[in-house]
Design a protein around this motif. Structure first.
Motif, mmCIF file in Angstrom:
data_model
loop_
_atom_site.group_PDB
_atom_site.id
_atom_site.type_symbol
_atom_site.label_atom_id
_atom_site.label_comp_id
_atom_site.label_asym_id
_atom_site.label_seq_id
_atom_site.Cartn_x
_atom_site.Cartn_y
_atom_site.Cartn_z
ATOM 1 N N UNK A 393 23.442 9.460 -20.176
ATOM 2 C CA UNK A 393 23.365 8.859 -18.843
ATOM 3 C C UNK A 393 22.583 9.725 -17.863
ATOM 4 N N UNK A 394 22.649 11.067 -18.014
ATOM 5 C CA UNK A 394 21.887 11.948 -17.117
ATOM 6 C C UNK A 394 20.389 11.770 -17.336
ATOM 7 N N UNK A 395 19.976 11.700 -18.599
ATOM 8 C CA UNK A 395 18.551 11.507 -18.907
ATOM 9 C C UNK A 395 18.094 10.118 -18.461
ATOM 10 N N UNK A 396 18.981 9.145 -18.589
ATOM 11 C CA UNK A 396 18.658 7.785 -18.155
ATOM 12 C C UNK A 396 18.438 7.743 -16.647
ATOM 13 N N UNK A 397 19.318 8.427 -15.899
ATOM 14 C CA UNK A 397 19.165 8.475 -14.442
ATOM 15 C C UNK A 397 17.858 9.169 -14.055
ATOM 16 N N UNK A 398 17.542 10.287 -14.727
ATOM 17 C CA UNK A 398 16.309 11.027 -14.413
ATOM 18 C C UNK A 398 15.079 10.169 -14.688
ATOM 19 N N UNK A 399 15.088 9.442 -15.813
ATOM 20 C CA UNK A 399 13.938 8.598 -16.157
ATOM 21 C C UNK A 399 13.795 7.450 -15.161
#
Length: 518
Positions: A393-399
């Motif tokens: 979810x952190x990588x998804x938010x950053x992307x």
């Protein structure tokens, strides 16, 4: 399947004779060809590019010329009167290099020349239209049989010039004069068949043709071009060992004109050759004109999943009147999902993507029109895919934040698309749609928000995307929970992730990103 005899894949072969003489795989359309000849004297069929129109035209040519040996074992063999041979005039606009009306005239005349030379004592007279008329009369007199006229890709001279409307109109007028000749020659004609990508309105182009029957939307002929699921599983059975048929269906099947759904033959043949899922058909022609039109109109891209249109809209296509729905449907980027008669003789069609190839490829092509360079869009596609598959979810938010931050502010200020109400929701949706994953639009009734469901192996994402005027409102997650968007997936034991995103028009970026277990 391994013990079954394999044949040649007819990649790039558009002549019926070559397919039959080389023993290549052939999906038998000859029975439909015989039926078609009995269904009307002057017939028109619209289908997208690379759907086998040229091969079907060539099949008709061999049928009328009485070349029985090519039809051995096929449906037409016992249903056709082989004792009669008809003279055939075939005009193929796809093979001509036409950039001016003069090129059009010269191209048609070049294709008439070989036929003219076969008629003893015949001297060509006049230009294009008159010359065609005289040839029809000469062939009728020489052969003692009425003449068959087959016109392939009739609209290519117009479509190639749509970005130059004045030249497109000149091409249209030249073609109108050519087709008008066929009306005067009616007594000498046995059968006329015209194919093309677009349904240019009859009133402007085909007004001279007697009793033209447009079979484009007749369910009986939906599978006239293309391969059905049954065709794939029977004709190509020797090639299917180890093939995931359901994945092939999701990626490539789904084109429909009110009857049986079909595959694009180009996709099937190239997939069977390489065994790799790629957008083979889509890559054969970049729809730059279509992308530009959607951008100018500020088209809300989530609407492409389910777009309603009446038959009049689908048919109302002309140089001066190009509706996005008509262009999307005629070019094959949208297809018919549902047909409903709303009043006697009045039909309403629900249009949507035919398959995953088109959904992913068209949205990927739209990203530059939404403000992103191909390089940045490609990097973001990789990041989004990896984060979604991993459940990070952190990588998804950053992307997701990078997605909007990468759109230049100058572009937003200067581009009309960015001023449309649904712009930001379109950006978010089209990025996810471009991934080629199982994405579904659950609700897009409000242009400022969309609800999306995305399925990946072992996980389902439920997205709620909202556009706010200033600060975050915190309503997106509440909306997901209140409507129970994730509830229907819980019983399956699938890992459900609820993702609530709020985007600020003022900040021009994500101002709230919340993830919770479903």
């Amino acid at each position: 399947m391994g013990g079954m005899s394999r044949s040649k894949l007819p990649i790039g072969i558009q002549t019926f004779r070559e397919i039959r003489e080389e023993g290549a795989y052939y999906v038998d359309k000859t029975g439909l060809a015989v039926d078609l000849v009995g269904a009307g004297k002057t017939v028109f069929l619209s289908r997208p590019r690379r759907f086998g129109k040229s091969l079907f035209v060539d099949t008709l040519k061999e049928l009328f010329e009485g070349n029985r040996d090519l039809f051995s074992g096929l449906a037409a063999e016992d249903r056709w009167d082989w004792s009669v041979r008809y003279p055939v005039i075939r005009i193929d606009f796809a093979s001509m290099d036409i950039r001016t009306p003069e090129d059009l005239v010269a191209g048609v005349e070049d294709q008439l020349l070989p036929l003219e030379s076969r008629v003893p004592g015949h001297v060509p007279r006049g230009q294009m239209g008159r010359r065609l008329r005289h040839l029809i009369q000469a062939l009728r007199a020489h052969a003692g049989q009425r003449v068959v006229v087959l016109v392939d890709e009739y609209d290519k001279p117009i479509l190639d010039q749509l970005e130059r409307p004045e030249l497109a109109r000149e091409m249209r007028e030249a073609l109108r004069g050519l087709f008008g000749v066929l009306k005067g020659a009616d007594a000498d004609l046995k059968f006329v068949f015209l194919t093309g990508v677009s349904k240019f309105s009859k009133v402007s182009l085909f007004s001279g043709l007697n009793q033209l029957r447009d079979i484009t939307l007749e369910p009986r002929w939906s599978a006239l071009c293309g391969y059905t699921q049954h065709d794939l599983e029977t004709v190509f059975a020797p090639e299917l060992e180890g093939v995931d048929l359901e994945a092939v269906r999701l990626w490539y099947n789904g084109y429909n004109w009110g009857g049986t759904a079909v595959y694009n033959p180009f996709d099937v043949l190239l997939f069977l050759e390489s065994r790799q899922f790629r957008p083979y058909w889509f890559e054969t022609g970049t729809p730059t004109f279509l992308v530009d039109l959607l951008a100018r109109r500020g088209f809300f891209t989530p609407d492409l999943v389910a777009r309603r249109a009446r038959a009049e809209i689908l048919s109302a296509f002309d140089v001066e009147n190009i509706e996005p729905e008509a262009l999307l449907w005629q070019t094959g980027y949208l297809t018919i999902h549902d047909t409903r008669e709303i009043a006697t003789g009045s039909w309403l069609y629900t249009l949507g993507y035919p398959n995953r190839e088109v959904e992913a490829s068209l949205n990927l092509s739209l990203l530059p029109a939404l403000g992103q360079t191909q390089g940045v869009a490609s990097d973001l596609t990789v990041q989004l895919t990896e984060s979604l598959l991993a459940g990070d979810s952190d990588a998804l938010q950053a992307a997701t934040r990078r997605l909007f931050a990468s759109i230049p502010h100058d572009w937003m200020r200067n581009n009309p698309f960015a001023r449309f109400e649904g712009y930001y929701a379109s950006v978010f949706y089209s990025h996810l749609a471009a991934l080629g994953l199982d994405l579904r639009v659950e609700d897009a009734t409000n242009r400022g928000r969309i609800d999306l469901t995305l399925r990946v192996p072992g996980r389902v994402y439920v997205f709620e995307f909202k556009v706010v005027d200033g600060q975050p409102e915190g309503k997106a997650m509440a909306q997901i929970r209140a409507k129970g968007y994730g509830d229907k997936y819980k019983q399956s034991g699938t890992n459900v992730m609820l993702v609530a995103i709020e985007f600020s028009r003022v900040e021009r970026n994500v101002v709230a990103f919340e993830v919770a277990a479903g």
